[in-house]
Design an enzyme around this catalytic site. Structure first.
Site, PDB file in Angstrom:
ATOM      1  N   GLU A 133       9.688   2.603  10.709  1.00 36.42           N
ATOM      2  CA  GLU A 133      10.789   3.629  10.629  1.00 36.42           C
ATOM      3  C   GLU A 133      10.162   4.893  10.503  1.00 36.42           C
ATOM      4  O   GLU A 133       9.226   5.139   9.716  1.00 36.42           O
ATOM      5  CB  GLU A 133      11.581   3.375   9.226  1.00 36.42           C
ATOM      6  CG  GLU A 133      12.405   2.292   9.099  1.00 36.42           C
ATOM      7  CD  GLU A 133      13.182   2.481   7.699  1.00 36.42           C
ATOM      8  OE1 GLU A 133      14.377   2.376   7.569  1.00 36.42           O
ATOM      9  OE2 GLU A 133      12.630   2.481   6.940  1.00 36.42           O
ATOM     10  N   GLU A 157       8.867  17.578  15.003  1.00 31.59           N
ATOM     11  CA  GLU A 157       9.096  17.396  13.591  1.00 31.59           C
ATOM     12  C   GLU A 157       8.144  18.323  12.715  1.00 31.59           C
ATOM     13  O   GLU A 157       7.148  18.302  12.717  1.00 31.59           O
ATOM     14  CB  GLU A 157       8.962  15.958  13.229  1.00 31.59           C
ATOM     15  CG  GLU A 157       9.441  15.744  11.624  1.00 31.59           C
ATOM     16  CD  GLU A 157       9.133  14.224  11.363  1.00 31.59           C
ATOM     17  OE1 GLU A 157       8.164  13.585  11.391  1.00 31.59           O
ATOM     18  OE2 GLU A 157      10.046  13.813  10.586  1.00 31.59           O
ATOM     19  N   LYS A 165       0.801  -1.143  -0.040  1.00 35.57           N
ATOM     20  CA  LYS A 165       0.070   0.050  -0.014  1.00 35.57           C
ATOM     21  C   LYS A 165       1.046   1.228  -0.034  1.00 35.57           C
ATOM     22  O   LYS A 165       1.397   1.681   1.151  1.00 35.57           O
ATOM     23  CB  LYS A 165      -0.984  -0.016   1.273  1.00 35.57           C
ATOM     24  CG  LYS A 165      -2.227   0.897   0.952  1.00 35.57           C
ATOM     25  CD  LYS A 165      -2.241   2.122   0.798  1.00 35.57           C
ATOM     26  CE  LYS A 165      -1.647   3.235   1.902  1.00 35.57           C
ATOM     27  NZ  LYS A 165      -1.557   4.285   1.910  1.00 35.57           N
ATOM     28  N   CYS A 191      13.208  12.210   6.719  1.00 35.66           N
ATOM     29  CA  CYS A 191      13.234  11.706   8.202  1.00 35.66           C
ATOM     30  C   CYS A 191      14.543  12.434   8.710  1.00 35.66           C
ATOM     31  O   CYS A 191      14.457  12.562   9.933  1.00 35.66           O
ATOM     32  CB  CYS A 191      12.971  10.334   8.244  1.00 35.66           C
ATOM     33  SG  CYS A 191      14.032   9.415   7.094  1.00 35.66           S
TER      34      CYS A 191
HETATM   35  P1  NAD Z   1       2.307   9.145   7.143  1.00 30.15           P
HETATM   36  O1  NAD Z   1       2.319   8.712   8.518  1.00 30.15           O
HETATM   37  O2  NAD Z   1       1.283   9.977   7.097  1.00 30.15           O
HETATM   38  O3  NAD Z   1       2.041   8.134   5.911  1.00 30.15           O
HETATM   39  C1  NAD Z   1       2.783   7.264   5.665  1.00 30.15           C
HETATM   40  C2  NAD Z   1       1.926   5.927   4.991  1.00 30.15           C
HETATM   41  O4  NAD Z   1       1.062   5.644   6.112  1.00 30.15           O
HETATM   42  C3  NAD Z   1       1.226   6.358   3.821  1.00 30.15           C
HETATM   43  O5  NAD Z   1       1.270   5.418   3.085  1.00 30.15           O
HETATM   44  C4  NAD Z   1      -0.137   6.533   4.559  1.00 30.15           C
HETATM   45  O6  NAD Z   1      -1.329   6.193   3.609  1.00 30.15           O
HETATM   46  C5  NAD Z   1      -0.073   5.569   5.694  1.00 30.15           C
HETATM   47  N1  NAD Z   1      -1.134   5.707   6.555  1.00 30.15           N
HETATM   48  C6  NAD Z   1      -1.577   7.037   7.012  1.00 30.15           C
HETATM   49  N2  NAD Z   1      -2.661   6.788   8.012  1.00 30.15           N
HETATM   50  C7  NAD Z   1      -2.608   5.698   8.309  1.00 30.15           C
HETATM   51  C8  NAD Z   1      -3.426   4.799   9.177  1.00 30.15           C
HETATM   52  N3  NAD Z   1      -4.151   5.210  10.045  1.00 30.15           N
HETATM   53  N4  NAD Z   1      -3.258   3.378   9.165  1.00 30.15           N
HETATM   54  C9  NAD Z   1      -2.674   2.720   8.353  1.00 30.15           C
HETATM   55  N5  NAD Z   1      -1.840   3.669   7.241  1.00 30.15           N
HETATM   56  C10 NAD Z   1      -1.939   4.881   7.307  1.00 30.15           C
HETATM   57  O7  NAD Z   1       3.435   9.772   6.482  1.00 30.15           O
HETATM   58  P2  NAD Z   1       4.147  10.798   5.326  1.00 30.15           P
HETATM   59  O8  NAD Z   1       3.393  12.051   5.682  1.00 30.15           O
HETATM   60  O9  NAD Z   1       3.890   9.829   3.966  1.00 30.15           O
HETATM   61  O10 NAD Z   1       5.735  10.685   5.530  1.00 30.15           O
HETATM   62  C11 NAD Z   1       6.403  11.650   6.369  1.00 30.15           C
HETATM   63  C12 NAD Z   1       6.890  10.726   7.567  1.00 30.15           C
HETATM   64  O11 NAD Z   1       7.505   9.765   7.307  1.00 30.15           O
HETATM   65  C13 NAD Z   1       7.709  11.771   8.665  1.00 30.15           C
HETATM   66  O12 NAD Z   1       7.383  11.834   9.903  1.00 30.15           O
HETATM   67  C14 NAD Z   1       8.872  11.252   8.188  1.00 30.15           C
HETATM   68  O13 NAD Z   1      10.081  11.514   9.277  1.00 30.15           O
HETATM   69  C15 NAD Z   1       8.727   9.735   8.054  1.00 30.15           C
HETATM   70  N6  NAD Z   1       9.793   9.154   7.476  1.00 30.15           N
HETATM   71  C16 NAD Z   1      10.701   8.248   8.139  1.00 30.15           C
HETATM   72  C17 NAD Z   1      11.680   7.493   7.489  1.00 30.15           C
HETATM   73  C18 NAD Z   1      12.496   6.733   8.014  1.00 30.15           C
HETATM   74  O14 NAD Z   1      13.273   5.961   7.474  1.00 30.15           O
HETATM   75  N7  NAD Z   1      12.626   6.516   9.441  1.00 30.15           N
HETATM   76  C19 NAD Z   1      11.642   7.769   6.163  1.00 30.15           C
HETATM   77  C20 NAD Z   1      10.899   8.234   5.409  1.00 30.15           C
HETATM   78  C21 NAD Z   1       9.923   9.160   6.042  1.00 30.15           C
END
Ligand code: NAD
Length: 461
Positions: free
Chosen positions: A250, A385, A175, A284
């Site tokens: 992550e 963040e 997904k 991130c």
């Molecule tokens: P997000 O958490 O909003 O979404 C990430 C994914 O989760 C998307 O596919 C989204 O559709 C899904 N999602 C959202 N709500 C959900 C739910 N209730 N249940 C299941 N799935 C759900 O994050 P984003 O805005 O896409 O990405 C940014 C974040 O990701 C930042 O906090 C960043 O630090 C983090 N990030 C971490 C790493 C790492 O390696 N640690 C790498 C990249 C991004």
């Protein structure tokens, strides 16, 4: 007419069962619709999981080196299509070509690494204390792996999850983030072209709560690998743990760069510039706090402001652009709201602090690189963040104070120290800080190595 993208379920490209779709637009030019995508729900996830569970029975018995061979072919195809994927990714999520090229390269490197793991899935033996007994452990796949990824590394992150899951003999339901579904579709096409048997991977597009959560909750999914925000990660962890699923997370960061007076200031400047403003701060591992020793504070800050003001904002496809847009309206509003918070907390806005709408940027989500000085460690600006091109500068008087300020956050993702003092470097590492020092210490890459940015890589300088 925008292209109609599909899910890939049970070996067929198909629409969501409810027939609904969502649009994906170019963040550098909101008027450009890149495609429409299935707005899937629990019933699509269920179909995908059932099919992946069936495929698991044959895939788990495919010899691991043969599984690795398919992943190697996928890596070769990523090499072949690298430029095409690079450009499409920039249109889809905005970062400049140098960075999207690096994103694809990470996928290629992961493929070649994971492929050889097919020959290294060793087990262990141990002597038994009982007669006529063998003690041994072997590696077994788990079953269907649910993969949920974010938009900021639309190819690299899915490859970090999917290639290892596949080489170990699991099948996958993927997904992807709703902001980068086209890169995900291209990746699945490449896996199929590489010879992955149909049904071993399934692609289900949609939003987090309606498509992601049913994947986490599905009883036949044995493992969840998630990258995204800490808030959603906690929810996923709590939900998956109810059924004792394996969970890999992550999450977010509030990363700091410490610069001491004995540092190579030019190197430190490059590091913070690209760490804070590369990918418009949407990494991130982005540098979000700059912890500056008072002896160099004013001089370093002045140099940094000058360099930040020279960064050219623009469409990532243009070779003249240094920094692309942020991903969407919601993220734009969130970043601007943090800029307001910083002002109201009493931090000093040194540069930026506003949306950028000059020329061709008028229809995009651009924010000028923003630097706040006079930031106190307890301010929200220094603790939460933001995920945008906003840097909080904190002045400190000593190395010990730098470490205290550095660790004064609930996050713990990445960090760096710029110093030539080897003792300080090792103390910082023990305290959880990676270290930069010319030619001396293995270190996280400074973000200037933008064509290959990773939060796990180390380089020598
Ligand atoms: P997000 O958490 O909003 O979404 C990430 C994914 O989760 C998307 O596919 C989204 O559709 C899904 N999602 C959202 N709500 C959900 C739910 N209730 N249940 C299941 N799935 C759900 O994050 P984003 O805005 O896409 O990405 C940014 C974040 O990701 C930042 O906090 C960043 O630090 C983090 N990030 C971490 C790493 C790492 O390696 N640690 C790498 C990249 C991004």
């Amino acid at each position: 007419m925008p292209r109609e993208f599909k899910n890939y379920i049970d070996g067929k490209w198909c629409d969501a069962l409810n027939g609904k779709r969502f649009e994906n637009r170019n963040p550098a030019n909101w008027e450009e619709v890149l495609g429409t995508f299935p707005d899937s729900t629990a019933e699509d996830i269920d179909a995908a999981v059932q099919s992946a569970a069936t495929a698991y029975e044959a895939w788990r018995l495919t010899p691991a080196p043969k599984r690795g061979d398919i992943i190697k072919r996928a890596g070769d195809l990523l090499v072949k299509y690298k430029e095409e994927i690079t450009r499409e990714m920039t249109r889809e999520m905005g970062k400049v070509l140098l960075e999207t090229r690096g994103d694809v390269q990470e996928g290629i490197d992961t493929a070649f690494y994971a492929a050889t793991e097919g020959r290294r899935l060793f087990g262990h033996t141990a002597p038994s204390e009982l007669p006529d007994k063998f003690n041994m452990s072997i590696r077994q796949p788990l079953g269907v792996a649910g993969i949920i990824s974010p938009w900021n590394f639309p190819l690299a992150i899915p490859t970090w999850k999917i290639f290892p899951a596949l080489v170990c003999g699991n099948t996958v339901v993927f997904k992807p983030a709703e902001d980068t579904p086209a890169t995900a579709a291209r990746f699945v096409e490449i896996l199929l072209e590489a010879g992955l048997p149909e049904n071993v991977v399934q692609l289900v597009n949609g939003y987090g709560p309606s498509a992601g959560m049913p994947l986490v909750e599905h009883p036949n999914v044995k493992l969840i690998s998630f990258t995204g925000s800490t808030q959603v990660g906690k929810l996923i962890s709590a939900t998956a743990s109810r059924d004792l699923k394996r969970v890999s997370l992550e999450l977010g960061g509030k990363n700091a760069q410490i610069v001491m007076p004995d540092a190579d200031l030019e190197l430190a400047l490059e590091g913070v510039l690209w760490g804070a403003f590369g990918t418009a701060g949407q990494r991130c591992t982005a540098t979000s706090r700059l912890i500056l020793h008072e002896a160099i504070h004013d001089q370093f800050l002045a140099l940094l402001i000058k360099r930040a003001e020279k960064l050219r904002l623009g469409n990532g496809l243009e070779p003249t652009s240094d920094v692309g847009p942020v991903i969407n309206q919601k993220q734009l509003d969130r970043i601007l709201s943090y800029i307001q918070i910083g002002k109201s907390e009493g931090a000093r806005l040194e540069t930026g602090g506003e949306r950028y709408t000059e020329g061709a940027c008028k229809n995009g989500f651009f924010i000028r690189p923003t630097i706040f000085s006079n930031v106190a460690p307890e301010m929200r600006l220094a603790r939460e963040e933001i995920f945008g091109p906003v840097l909080a500068v904190i002045k400190i008087k000593s190395f010990d104070e730098a470490i205290r300020v550095h660790n004064n956050t609930k996050y713990g993702l990445s960090s760096s120290l710029y110093s030539r003092d080897v003792n300080a470097a090792f103390r910082a590492m023990r305290a959880g800080v990676w270290t930069f020092s010319n030619g001396l210490i293995p270190a996280r890459p400074p973000a200037r190595s933008r064509d290959h940015v990773s939060n796990t890589e180390m380089r020598l300088f």
